[in-house]
Write an enzyme that holds these catalytic residues in place. Structure first.
Site, PDB file in Angstrom:
ATOM      1  N   ALA A 257      -2.300  99.849 -10.068  1.00 50.65           N
ATOM      2  CA  ALA A 257      -1.844  98.789 -10.984  1.00 50.65           C
ATOM      3  C   ALA A 257      -3.014  98.216 -11.788  1.00 50.65           C
ATOM      4  CB  ALA A 257      -1.171  97.668 -10.179  1.00 50.65           C
TER       5      ALA A 257
ATOM      6  N   GLY B 249      -1.802 100.152 -14.242  1.00 51.13           N
ATOM      7  CA  GLY B 249      -1.277 101.456 -14.617  1.00 51.13           C
ATOM      8  C   GLY B 249      -1.896 102.103 -15.836  1.00 51.13           C
ATOM      9  N   ASN B 250      -2.994 101.542 -16.327  1.00 50.95           N
ATOM     10  CA  ASN B 250      -3.627 102.156 -17.506  1.00 50.95           C
ATOM     11  C   ASN B 250      -4.042 103.594 -17.225  1.00 50.95           C
ATOM     12  OD1 ASN B 250      -3.679  99.953 -19.429  1.00 50.95           O
ATOM     13  ND2 ASN B 250      -5.017  98.943 -17.955  1.00 50.95           N
ATOM     14  N   LYS B 251      -4.668 103.794 -16.066  1.00 50.46           N
ATOM     15  CA  LYS B 251      -5.174 105.141 -15.785  1.00 50.46           C
ATOM     16  C   LYS B 251      -4.058 106.070 -15.331  1.00 50.46           C
ATOM     17  CE  LYS B 251      -9.642 103.091 -14.973  1.00 50.46           C
ATOM     18  NZ  LYS B 251      -9.232 101.679 -14.921  1.00 50.46           N
TER      19      LYS B 251
ATOM     20  N   ASP C 271      -0.328 100.771   0.891  1.00 47.37           N
ATOM     21  CA  ASP C 271      -1.775 100.818   1.097  1.00 47.37           C
ATOM     22  C   ASP C 271      -2.200 102.292   1.140  1.00 47.37           C
ATOM     23  OD1 ASP C 271      -4.346 100.867   2.111  1.00 47.37           O
ATOM     24  OD2 ASP C 271      -3.980  99.256   3.562  1.00 47.37           O
TER      25      ASP C 271
ATOM     26  N   CYS D 155     -15.298  98.733 -12.489  1.00 44.26           N
ATOM     27  CA  CYS D 155     -15.725  97.998 -13.684  1.00 44.26           C
ATOM     28  C   CYS D 155     -16.827  97.037 -13.257  1.00 44.26           C
ATOM     29  CB  CYS D 155     -14.565  97.315 -14.384  1.00 44.26           C
ATOM     30  SG  CYS D 155     -13.536  96.326 -13.308  1.00 44.26           S
TER      31      CYS D 155
HETATM   32  N1  SAM Z   1      -6.553 101.734 -12.084  1.00 42.71           N
HETATM   33  C1  SAM Z   1      -5.942 100.507 -12.551  1.00 42.71           C
HETATM   34  C2  SAM Z   1      -5.743 100.578 -14.049  1.00 42.71           C
HETATM   35  O1  SAM Z   1      -6.548 101.230 -14.720  1.00 42.71           O
HETATM   36  O2  SAM Z   1      -4.797  99.997 -14.570  1.00 42.71           O
HETATM   37  C3  SAM Z   1      -6.762  99.300 -12.135  1.00 42.71           C
HETATM   38  C4  SAM Z   1      -6.954  99.251 -10.644  1.00 42.71           C
HETATM   39  S1  SAM Z   1      -7.646  97.750 -10.043  1.00 42.71           S
HETATM   40  C5  SAM Z   1      -9.304  97.998 -10.376  1.00 42.71           C
HETATM   41  C6  SAM Z   1      -7.572  98.030  -8.319  1.00 42.71           C
HETATM   42  C7  SAM Z   1      -6.147  98.006  -7.770  1.00 42.71           C
HETATM   43  O3  SAM Z   1      -6.183  98.558  -6.445  1.00 42.71           O
HETATM   44  C8  SAM Z   1      -5.575  96.615  -7.614  1.00 42.71           C
HETATM   45  O4  SAM Z   1      -4.330  96.546  -8.249  1.00 42.71           O
HETATM   46  C9  SAM Z   1      -5.432  96.446  -6.101  1.00 42.71           C
HETATM   47  O5  SAM Z   1      -4.319  95.653  -5.736  1.00 42.71           O
HETATM   48  C10 SAM Z   1      -5.259  97.860  -5.645  1.00 42.71           C
HETATM   49  N2  SAM Z   1      -5.636  98.134  -4.248  1.00 42.71           N
HETATM   50  C11 SAM Z   1      -6.640  97.579  -3.522  1.00 42.71           C
HETATM   51  N3  SAM Z   1      -6.679  98.112  -2.292  1.00 42.71           N
HETATM   52  C12 SAM Z   1      -5.708  99.050  -2.243  1.00 42.71           C
HETATM   53  C13 SAM Z   1      -5.265  99.947  -1.234  1.00 42.71           C
HETATM   54  N4  SAM Z   1      -5.830  99.981  -0.030  1.00 42.71           N
HETATM   55  N5  SAM Z   1      -4.235 100.768  -1.510  1.00 42.71           N
HETATM   56  C14 SAM Z   1      -3.629 100.738  -2.739  1.00 42.71           C
HETATM   57  N6  SAM Z   1      -4.006  99.885  -3.731  1.00 42.71           N
HETATM   58  C15 SAM Z   1      -5.031  99.060  -3.485  1.00 42.71           C
END
Ligand code: SAM
Length: 395
Positions: free
Chosen positions: A116, A118-120, A176, A307
């Site tokens: 989330a 979801g850009n990537k 997770d 980032c």
């Molecule tokens: N890749 C996303 C984008 O480009 O839109 C941004 C990702 S953001 C940096 C990191 C995301 O990882 C957060 O939404 C967070 O809630 C999620 N996250 C953290 N630990 C996680 C886990 N163990 N399993 C799945 N998601 C996790």
């Protein structure tokens, strides 16, 4: 504030979503009448329009396919292209991971472990779609997008739908990634993984807390550090992402700096020791999730990104992965610069050698960016790992 200066150096980056449109079509519609320029400086240059109206300029990015930079301050959020998912606002550096991963049809299914908003995920879908227009109907290449946070999973689900990639994206809603069993039958064909886990967010434009601690030695931005004005002026408004605007009380503001991570969570950082402890905690989580990703049986390539501009979350994590038992046993290694897609090979800002234990090849394989360095992007880090497949031992 330093952040206002940073923002002035960043254009509006727009990814053209090729699932729904093309660059040519957008140049003829949404960006009709824009002056096409060839450098970031031209995109950012003040308007010279004698009539006083805003000059509209557009640059077709030379590194990332289907990405454009446009003049700041033009509201595109009300355009049909934006509301229908034909264009997606996404910083150039945030496009590096999916482009570097370069999922090919023969790579099979793809995982986005931390997805989330979801850009990537949607960028991955667009790349797969371009290679295989029958992708949606054939169900031959799926994207598994995991997101632990339920609220953020809702945003992810919406974004996947708006981008038109819901047909082949399975959202692991509230799941997770560390708890996912890589040996599950549905993951047997997962060949490529993108991991963009939670990080300190120190590369995000506008997050200028404790910049004197944020800039690693050897980075182009080192030397231009300004101390945070800890006592004077207004207390910062924080946590805007979560809609929880809170002002620090005067005492807190005078004595502390607030670190806001990439999800908008805040941590009060009083000292270099606090910051180091926070970074070590993040790095521990980042390593754990990466090592988990390396165990997918058919995985052959993976990208890791943050980032953040801190080496602790970047090169240091990469080095720990390369030294890990699982990487050695399964034959994972760094994706060398010479093996990278052209735009990433050509990108000039690379990893920090001193943070890679002096290993020039690994440092050169790592890709960095810094806000305010003239390329018009946010601070970012990405590295790729590949597995040659010679060590397909039983897990
Ligand atoms: N890749 C996303 C984008 O480009 O839109 C941004 C990702 S953001 C940096 C990191 C995301 O990882 C957060 O939404 C967070 O809630 C999620 N996250 C953290 N630990 C996680 C886990 N163990 N399993 C799945 N998601 C996790």
């Amino acid at each position: 504030r330093a952040a206002a200066g940073e923002e002035a150096q960043i254009p509006r980056w727009v990814r053209i979503n090729t699932i729904k449109t093309t660059v040519e079509e957008q140049l003829d519609t949404t960006f009709k009448g824009y002056e096409q320029v060839t450098t970031i400086d031209e995109v950012l240059a003040p308007s010279t329009n004698p009539a006083g109206g805003k000059q509209r300029r557009i640059l077709i990015d030379p590194h990332i396919p289907n990405l454009v930079a446009i003049t700041q301050g033009i509201d595109l959020s009300k355009t049909e292209a934006y509301s229908s998912g034909k264009i997606i606002f996404q910083d150039k550096a945030s496009c590096f991971p999916a482009y570097l991963l370069d999922p090919l049809p023969e790579d099979g299914d793809v995982v986005d472990g931390c997805a989330a908003p979801g850009n990537k995920t949607t960028h991955l879908a667009a790349i797969c779609h371009a290679r295989r227009p029958d992708f949606e109907t054939q169900e031959s290449q799926k994207i598994f997008a995991f997101e632990k946070d339920k609220r953020r999973s809702q945003t992810l689900t919406k974004m996947v739908k708006i981008a038109g990639s819901q047909g082949w994206t399975r959202v692991g809603f509230g799941q997770d990634f560390c708890q996912v069993d890589p040996t599950g039958e549905q993951f047997a064909k997962v060949g490529a993984l993108l991991l963009d886990p939670s990080c300190s967010g120190s590369g995000i434009v506008g997050r200028d807390t404790m910049p004197e601690l944020h800039v690693p030695e050897g980075s182009p931005a080192a030397g231009s550090n300004k101390k945070v004005d800890k006592g004077k002026g207004k207390a910062p408004q924080i946590n805007e992402d979560k809609g929880k605007k809170r002002k620090l009380d005067a005492n807190e503001a005078a004595q502390s700096s607030v670190m806001i991570d990439d999800e908008g969570n805040e941590t009060v950082v009083n000292s270099e020791k606090d910051l180091e402890a926070r970074l070590q905690a993040l790095a521990g989580f980042q390593l754990k999730i990466l090592l988990h990703a390396l165990t997918f049986p058919a995985a052959k390539k993976l990208t890791y990104s943050t980032c953040s501009i801190h080496s602790q979350e970047n090169e240091h994590v990469v080095m720990k992965v390369l030294e890990s038992e699982i990487a050695t046993r399964r034959g994972w290694r760094i994706m060398k610069r010479s093996e990278q897609v052209r735009g990433m090979r050509d990108w000039p800002v690379r990893g920090l050698k001193e943070s890679c234990g002096g290993d020039t090849e690994v440092a050169d394989a790592c890709i960095r960016s810094y806000k305010g360095d003239g390329y018009g992007v946010m601070g970012f880090f990405v590295a790729g790992f590949v597995r040659d497949g010679s060590k397909d031992e039983e897990m």
